[in-house]
Design an enzyme around this catalytic site. Structure first.
Site, PDB file in Angstrom:
ATOM      1  N   THR A  54      41.720  32.289  38.181  1.00 35.49           N
ATOM      2  CA  THR A  54      41.839  31.967  36.707  1.00 35.49           C
ATOM      3  C   THR A  54      42.874  33.283  36.162  1.00 35.49           C
ATOM      4  O   THR A  54      43.584  34.065  35.801  1.00 35.49           O
ATOM      5  CB  THR A  54      40.266  33.263  36.244  1.00 35.49           C
ATOM      6  OG1 THR A  54      39.319  32.555  37.109  1.00 35.49           O
ATOM      7  CG2 THR A  54      40.121  33.345  35.188  1.00 35.49           C
ATOM      8  N   LYS A  96      36.194  27.704  31.817  1.00 35.17           N
ATOM      9  CA  LYS A  96      36.388  29.012  32.952  1.00 35.17           C
ATOM     10  C   LYS A  96      35.799  30.399  31.568  1.00 35.17           C
ATOM     11  O   LYS A  96      35.359  30.886  32.228  1.00 35.17           O
ATOM     12  CB  LYS A  96      37.080  29.463  33.653  1.00 35.17           C
ATOM     13  CG  LYS A  96      37.769  30.687  34.001  1.00 35.17           C
ATOM     14  CD  LYS A  96      36.903  30.363  35.351  1.00 35.17           C
ATOM     15  CE  LYS A  96      36.441  32.354  35.959  1.00 35.17           C
ATOM     16  NZ  LYS A  96      35.056  32.337  36.653  1.00 35.17           N
ATOM     17  N   LYS A 154      40.990  41.028  32.405  1.00 32.74           N
ATOM     18  CA  LYS A 154      41.741  40.197  32.595  1.00 32.74           C
ATOM     19  C   LYS A 154      41.402  38.315  32.181  1.00 32.74           C
ATOM     20  O   LYS A 154      41.937  38.482  30.753  1.00 32.74           O
ATOM     21  CB  LYS A 154      42.612  39.962  34.269  1.00 32.74           C
ATOM     22  CG  LYS A 154      42.585  38.577  34.322  1.00 32.74           C
ATOM     23  CD  LYS A 154      43.824  37.871  35.855  1.00 32.74           C
ATOM     24  CE  LYS A 154      42.347  37.925  36.411  1.00 32.74           C
ATOM     25  NZ  LYS A 154      41.892  36.472  36.779  1.00 32.74           N
TER      26      LYS A 154
HETATM   27  P1  NAP Z   1      41.692  39.197  45.019  1.00 32.39           P
HETATM   28  O1  NAP Z   1      40.481  39.846  46.493  1.00 32.39           O
HETATM   29  O2  NAP Z   1      42.000  41.158  44.981  1.00 32.39           O
HETATM   30  O3  NAP Z   1      43.001  38.410  46.711  1.00 32.39           O
HETATM   31  C1  NAP Z   1      43.561  38.618  45.894  1.00 32.39           C
HETATM   32  C2  NAP Z   1      44.657  37.518  46.180  1.00 32.39           C
HETATM   33  O4  NAP Z   1      46.296  37.234  45.695  1.00 32.39           O
HETATM   34  C3  NAP Z   1      45.126  38.294  47.628  1.00 32.39           C
HETATM   35  O5  NAP Z   1      45.163  37.688  48.475  1.00 32.39           O
HETATM   36  C4  NAP Z   1      46.401  39.159  47.460  1.00 32.39           C
HETATM   37  O6  NAP Z   1      46.800  39.237  48.898  1.00 32.39           O
HETATM   38  C5  NAP Z   1      47.183  37.980  46.506  1.00 32.39           C
HETATM   39  N1  NAP Z   1      48.104  38.003  45.041  1.00 32.39           N
HETATM   40  C6  NAP Z   1      48.425  38.907  44.678  1.00 32.39           C
HETATM   41  N2  NAP Z   1      49.898  38.802  44.149  1.00 32.39           N
HETATM   42  C7  NAP Z   1      50.170  38.492  44.691  1.00 32.39           C
HETATM   43  C8  NAP Z   1      51.330  37.940  44.595  1.00 32.39           C
HETATM   44  N3  NAP Z   1      52.214  38.183  43.361  1.00 32.39           N
HETATM   45  N4  NAP Z   1      51.669  37.149  45.624  1.00 32.39           N
HETATM   46  C9  NAP Z   1      51.030  36.187  46.584  1.00 32.39           C
HETATM   47  N5  NAP Z   1      50.205  36.182  46.421  1.00 32.39           N
HETATM   48  C10 NAP Z   1      49.578  37.933  45.782  1.00 32.39           C
HETATM   49  O7  NAP Z   1      40.741  38.959  44.279  1.00 32.39           O
HETATM   50  P2  NAP Z   1      39.560  37.731  44.153  1.00 32.39           P
HETATM   51  O8  NAP Z   1      38.398  38.608  44.084  1.00 32.39           O
HETATM   52  O9  NAP Z   1      39.985  36.646  45.295  1.00 32.39           O
HETATM   53  O10 NAP Z   1      39.524  36.695  42.868  1.00 32.39           O
HETATM   54  C11 NAP Z   1      41.391  35.626  43.274  1.00 32.39           C
HETATM   55  C12 NAP Z   1      40.879  34.741  41.995  1.00 32.39           C
HETATM   56  O11 NAP Z   1      40.400  34.538  41.744  1.00 32.39           O
HETATM   57  C13 NAP Z   1      41.188  36.071  40.718  1.00 32.39           C
HETATM   58  O12 NAP Z   1      41.995  34.953  39.440  1.00 32.39           O
HETATM   59  C14 NAP Z   1      39.793  36.032  39.895  1.00 32.39           C
HETATM   60  O13 NAP Z   1      39.824  36.245  38.561  1.00 32.39           O
HETATM   61  C15 NAP Z   1      39.622  34.374  40.574  1.00 32.39           C
HETATM   62  N6  NAP Z   1      37.918  34.721  40.414  1.00 32.39           N
HETATM   63  C16 NAP Z   1      37.002  35.419  41.492  1.00 32.39           C
HETATM   64  C17 NAP Z   1      36.165  35.755  41.419  1.00 32.39           C
HETATM   65  C18 NAP Z   1      35.884  36.790  42.366  1.00 32.39           C
HETATM   66  O14 NAP Z   1      33.740  37.263  42.614  1.00 32.39           O
HETATM   67  N7  NAP Z   1      35.904  37.395  43.344  1.00 32.39           N
HETATM   68  C19 NAP Z   1      35.139  34.820  41.222  1.00 32.39           C
HETATM   69  C20 NAP Z   1      35.650  33.724  40.235  1.00 32.39           C
HETATM   70  C21 NAP Z   1      37.774  33.933  40.015  1.00 32.39           C
HETATM   71  P3  NAP Z   1      47.685  41.056  49.002  1.00 32.39           P
HETATM   72  O15 NAP Z   1      46.312  39.890  50.178  1.00 32.39           O
HETATM   73  O16 NAP Z   1      48.493  41.099  49.946  1.00 32.39           O
HETATM   74  O17 NAP Z   1      47.123  41.649  48.337  1.00 32.39           O
END
Ligand code: NAP
Length: 289
Positions: free
Chosen positions: A97, A172, A240
């Site tokens: 997102t 979104k 965010k």
């Molecule tokens: P998360 O668990 O914090 O995972 C983020 C991922 O991105 C991790 O694999 C992290 O690597 C990687 N990452 C972050 N910064 C990076 C960088 N600079 N270079 C390379 N890799 C990087 O987050 P999430 O919950 O999966 O959410 C991911 C996205 O989906 C976000 O934009 C969020 O808003 C969206 N989203 C989430 C949900 C939800 O329910 N969680 C629902 C809908 C949408 P590391 O393992 O090294 O930290």
């Protein structure tokens, strides 16, 4: 079956990439913290690559689900970014997102490499990713979308092209605007029930099938009443997203008074130490006022 790279194995990306492997695609994963990529290979097979560029080599599709705008820039166009090795004619699908601005920038940068870029943010949360039933809202060129859709289907309940590049992210934003107001309303209703001395569980039992019912009511009321806030989508991520909504509204002239005030309520929750609590924690703020 396609050759697919997946960048970002977080709460969402890890199971999403797993569904691609289970569907029979040849999957190479990249994660900034490499141990997660190794764990993923143990769980699903496939291969782990040390950089986005290495993961993207020879891939027909590169999917990403990282954190925010800067993270997306890094995995696309940063040093060792995926665009440097993707072949002409391949498709980058972004499930993060992010803002309309970074989406426009990445679409243009991809185009300069003869790569297609599809913005494809998701809703459905951790459970939706694990069960492969996400809602995926897409923007981009029709031909690229048509090629990407059967791949995305591995983890989607619904996948739809909403218009040209950026339309997925705008959709979104609508989703997040709707959820913010709804969660505050649900928090206020439950808080009022508690203060009024009602049995809040019995109240929900009576009203959840009527006009006030919602997914949030059905799936979150019990944990909200139990003061438990560890169910997926974090307040930090919501801030965010609401920041993106409010800055876009500033540009397109939309009036979002409720969204603006709830963004401030979430700031209060962060100040209470709740950045990683889930978004239903708005009720905790009311209880502490
Ligand atoms: P998360 O668990 O914090 O995972 C983020 C991922 O991105 C991790 O694999 C992290 O690597 C990687 N990452 C972050 N910064 C990076 C960088 N600079 N270079 C390379 N890799 C990087 O987050 P999430 O919950 O999966 O959410 C991911 C996205 O989906 C976000 O934009 C969020 O808003 C969206 N989203 C989430 C949900 C939800 O329910 N969680 C629902 C809908 C949408 P590391 O393992 O090294 O930290």
């Amino acid at each position: 079956m396609a050759k697919v790279a997946f960048l970002g194995l977080g709460v969402m990306g890890y199971p999403m990439a797993g569904h691609l492997a289970k569907a029979g695609h040849q999957v190479t994963v990249y994660n900034r913290t490499f141990s997660k990529a190794e764990n993923w290979v143990e769980d699903y097979g496939g291969q782990a690559a040390p950089t986005p560029a290495k993961a993207a080599e020879g891939a027909d599709f590169v999917m990403a689900c990282v954190g925010n705008d800067d993270d997306l820039r890094q995995v696309c166009t940063g040093a060792e970014g995926a665009f440097s090795t993707m072949s002409g004619g391949s498709v980058f699908v972004d499930h993060t997102t992010v803002s309309a601005k970074v989406t426009a920038d990445m679409y243009a940068a991809a185009d300069a490499h003869q790569i297609s870029f599809v913005d494809a943010p998701v809703s459905g949360g951790q459970a939706g990713a694990e069960n492969g039933v996400l809602s995926v809202m897409c923007g981009g060129d029709e031909g690229a979308y048509a090629r990407a859709e059967p791949i995305i289907d591995a983890y989607a309940k619904i996948c739809k092209r909403m218009g040209p590049s950026g339309a997925g992210q705008l959709t979104k934003m609508v989703n997040q605007i709707c959820i913010a107001g709804l969660l505050q309303g649900l928090s206020e209703g439950l808080h009022f029930a508690e203060k009024a001395g009602l049995d809040a569980r019995a109240v929900i039992d009576v009203i959840q099938g009527g006009a006030a019912g919602s997914w949030q009511m059905v799936n979150r009321y019990e944990t909200m009443l139990d003061d438990e806030f560890n169910h997926g989508f974090a307040v930090d991520w919501m801030r965010k997203d609401l920041g993106i909504c409010l800055s876009t509204a500033n540009e397109n002239g939309a009036s979002l008074p409720v969204t603006a005030i709830i963004d401030q309520f979430y700031k209060d929750v962060q100040n209470m130490g709740g950045g990683r609590w889930d978004t239903s924690s708005l009720i905790k703020r009311l209880r502490t006022l």
